[in-house]
Design an enzyme around this catalytic site. Structure first.
Site, short mmCIF file in Angstrom:
data_model
loop_
_atom_site.label_atom_id
_atom_site.label_comp_id
_atom_site.label_asym_id
_atom_site.label_seq_id
_atom_site.Cartn_x
_atom_site.Cartn_y
_atom_site.Cartn_z
N TRP A 10 0.93 -1.27 -0.04
CA TRP A 10 0.03 -0.18 -0.18
C TRP A 10 0.81 1.45 0.02
O TRP A 10 0.20 2.37 -0.33
CB TRP A 10 -0.91 0.02 1.39
CG TRP A 10 -0.46 -0.37 2.49
CD1 TRP A 10 -0.26 -1.37 2.97
CD2 TRP A 10 0.28 0.55 3.33
NE1 TRP A 10 0.23 -1.42 4.35
CE2 TRP A 10 0.60 -0.13 4.56
CE3 TRP A 10 0.98 1.99 3.25
CZ2 TRP A 10 1.57 0.29 5.52
CZ3 TRP A 10 1.74 2.46 4.30
CH2 TRP A 10 1.89 1.70 5.42
N ASN A 11 2.27 1.22 0.28
CA ASN A 11 2.79 2.47 0.69
C ASN A 11 3.59 3.21 -0.78
O ASN A 11 3.60 4.06 -0.86
CB ASN A 11 4.11 2.33 1.52
CG ASN A 11 4.97 1.20 1.09
OD1 ASN A 11 4.77 0.19 0.41
ND2 ASN A 11 6.45 1.60 1.11
N LYS A 63 -2.12 -8.18 -7.82
CA LYS A 63 -3.12 -8.04 -6.81
C LYS A 63 -2.59 -6.76 -5.91
O LYS A 63 -1.78 -7.20 -5.26
CB LYS A 63 -3.21 -9.30 -5.99
CG LYS A 63 -4.46 -9.35 -4.96
CD LYS A 63 -3.89 -8.70 -3.67
CE LYS A 63 -5.17 -8.46 -2.60
NZ LYS A 63 -4.45 -7.79 -1.52
N GLY A 101 6.11 -6.62 0.69
CA GLY A 101 5.45 -6.48 2.27
C GLY A 101 6.02 -6.79 3.21
O GLY A 101 7.39 -6.91 3.23
N GLU A 136 10.53 -8.91 -1.75
CA GLU A 136 11.21 -7.67 -1.22
C GLU A 136 10.60 -7.46 0.10
O GLU A 136 9.35 -6.92 0.25
CB GLU A 136 11.20 -6.61 -2.12
CG GLU A 136 12.08 -5.44 -1.80
CD GLU A 136 11.55 -4.24 -1.22
OE1 GLU A 136 11.72 -4.35 0.17
OE2 GLU A 136 10.89 -3.49 -1.68
N LEU A 137 11.12 -7.66 1.19
CA LEU A 137 10.59 -7.56 2.43
C LEU A 137 10.99 -6.45 3.31
O LEU A 137 11.15 -5.24 2.92
CB LEU A 137 10.59 -9.22 3.26
CG LEU A 137 10.28 -10.06 2.15
CD1 LEU A 137 10.57 -11.35 2.98
CD2 LEU A 137 8.92 -10.22 1.90
N CYS A 184 10.42 0.75 2.78
CA CYS A 184 11.25 -0.49 3.36
C CYS A 184 12.80 -0.12 3.44
O CYS A 184 13.38 -0.68 4.31
CB CYS A 184 10.93 -1.60 2.25
SG CYS A 184 11.38 -1.05 0.75
N GLU A 192 10.54 -3.16 12.27
CA GLU A 192 10.09 -2.21 11.37
C GLU A 192 9.02 -1.54 11.83
O GLU A 192 7.88 -2.25 11.92
CB GLU A 192 9.97 -2.87 10.09
CG GLU A 192 9.71 -1.81 9.05
CD GLU A 192 9.81 -2.68 7.56
OE1 GLU A 192 10.24 -2.11 6.60
OE2 GLU A 192 9.11 -3.69 7.47
#
Length: 491
Positions: free
Chosen positions: A151-152, A175, A228, A250-251, A284, A384
């Site tokens: 969402w960011n 999605k 996410g 990518e976390l 992130c 985080e």
């Protein structure tokens, strides 16, 4: 109020069950749009359409050069509609219009760059250790890719995911987050105008448990791209392993930003403030752990706090606003919870520490720029936060800084501020991070690989390495004259 249907097979359509989700404006706190709420049935329909486009449709028959021209045309359309796409994302996720217009304009580069790579995907002729055979390799697309975006930064991450996948020849089912789907749906309309065959790119909106899970589990999906949280990424990787699907994850991040005593302190203060306050800390790669050498700590912190007090809060649509709201109400509550936890653990508050109640913030989800002096073992320094909250840690020397910097489970990015070239190179070599910035921060390009170490994920986005994530290698052998004996003849 405007309705935003899904995009499947080149057509806009409502969810099969006829349900909708509300989208709230982070500045006003009011519902401003309705988005189709899909489910497993919609996800399956999109995957089947994408598979047909990949296996049977005209997409598969296009030459790589023709595929590249389509990507290039899409980039041109992004340039044309940059303002409109930027405004959609501002309303949906609270991003600043001053940031989003340049960012969306830059997104065209993704499709121009990867469009140029389409006809550069090459196999190899293998020099063999035997005579009479010719061996070469082919690099072929894996198939349908499920791309799950956050969402960011919905448009940025969407382009980082789908541009290399399309370059490789895959088809995609997107999605977007249920909190910020509108800009992606607006973007999807450009694919038909650019000339992409129906079904090459599809967008299914809805909740993760209803749509995301169905996409990950679908047997025709052969690769999953996700940006996410590390918890969700770990779950997706476990699910994907059941069918041996490719994953690009990518976390999270908890990136150290290290200021040595020989640094340009003014530049470092500007860089450190930008590293945490850009996008209101909802990044992130945010420089959330600021490591400052003891010998310059007081002098540097005076400079940093002065810069951190400067951002102007307000309407993200106002070009003069420099600090926007949190993108979602749950994230706003989560960040305030972390601030309370930091206080309870004994962190020393140096700035902010509360929700912003200034008149210019209206009913938006704003939080004051917040700075804590902390120990590295505190939750605020290890987890985080994803908000405008900075954890500052003192260090003695280079070895001490490195030990603190690497003492976290994440490894997405790191910053180093020093005038000592040898030290900069040593830190770049030993920091456990996928990106290291020297005397700068948050520099990302579609031309350069991006991804994480440790719990920050696996695989790479951007650059030629990203295309490889969506290709599989086939080895082809040809007999050019070697005898083929009867293995059962008498010897």
């Amino acid at each position: 109020m405007q309705d935003y249907p899904m995009y499947i097979g080149g057509e806009s359509m409502a969810a099969a069950a006829g349900r909708w989700m509300d989208s709230e404006n982070p500045f006003s706190g009011e519902v401003w749009a309705r988005v189709a709420r899909g489910d497993a049935q919609d996800a399956s329909r999109a995957v089947e359409v994408a598979h047909q486009a990949f296996a049977e449709g005209p997409w598969r028959d296009l030459t790589p050069s023709a595929r590249g021209l389509l990507l290039h045309k899409l980039g041109d359309l992004i340039l044309r509609d940059a303002r409109k796409l930027a405004e959609a994302e501002v309303r949906d996720s609270g991003r600043l219009i001053a940031d989003m217009v340049p960012q969306v304009t830059y997104l065209a580069q993704a499709f121009h760059y990867f469009g140029g790579l389409c006809d550069k995907i090459e196999g190899a002729v293998i020099p063999l250790d035997r005579k009479g055979y010719f061996n070469f390799t082919r690099h072929e697309p894996v198939g349908v890719v499920a791309a799950l975006t956050p969402w960011n930064a919905p448009l940025l991450v969407t382009c980082m995911m789908i541009a290399p996948a399309l370059c490789a020849g895959c088809t995609v089912v997107l999605k977007p987050s249920e909190f910020s789907s509108v800009s992606t749906l607006a973007f999807a309309k450009l694919f038909e105008e650019a000339g992409f065959p129906p079904g090459v790119v599809n967008v299914v909106t809805g909740y993760g448990a209803e749509v995301g899970a169905a996409l990950v589990a679908h047997p025709r999906v052969r690769a999953i791209a996700f940006t996410g949280s590390d918890a969700t990424g770990r779950h997706l990787a476990q699910q994907a392993a059941r069918d041996f699907k490719r994953v690009v994850l990518e976390l999270g991040g908890k990136s150290p930003n290290i200021v040595f005593d020989d640094a340009d302190l003014d530049a470092a203060a500007n860089g450190a403030a930008t590293a945490i306050l850009n996008v209101s800390g909802q990044s992130c790669v945010a420089g959330t752990r600021l490591l400052v050498q003891e010998s310059v700590y007081d002098r540097f912190m005076d400079k940093l706090l002065s810069v951190a007090r400067m951002p102007r809060m307000g309407d993200p649509m106002d070009a003069s606003t420099s600090l926007g709201p949190l993108s979602t109400r749950p994230q706003y509550d989560k960040v305030l919870g972390y601030i309370d936890t930091a206080r309870a653990e004994g962190a020393k508050l140096l700035l902010g520490g509360s929700a912003a109640t200034r008149p210019e913030c209206g009913k938006g989800w704003f939080i004051e720029p917040t700075v804590f002096e902390v120990r590295n073992d505190m939750r605020i320094a290890q987890e985080e936060v994803f908000g405008p909250v900075l954890s500052v840690i003192r260090f003695r020397d280079e070895a001490h800084a490195l030990a603190i910097a690497n003492d976290v489970r994440f490894g997405l990015a790191a910053g180093v501020w020093t005038q000592d070239f040898a030290r900069a190179m040593r830190m770049a070599e030993t920091l456990q991070a996928g990106s290291v910035w020297i005397n700068c921060y948050r520099q990302v390009s579609f031309l350069s690989p991006f991804g994480g170490y440790k719990d920050s994920g696996m695989g790479r986005e951007n650059g030629p390495d990203a295309v490889k994530e969506y290709l599989q290698v086939k080895s082809v052998w040809m007999n050019t004259g070697a005898p083929v004996p009867n293995p059962y003849a008498p010897r």
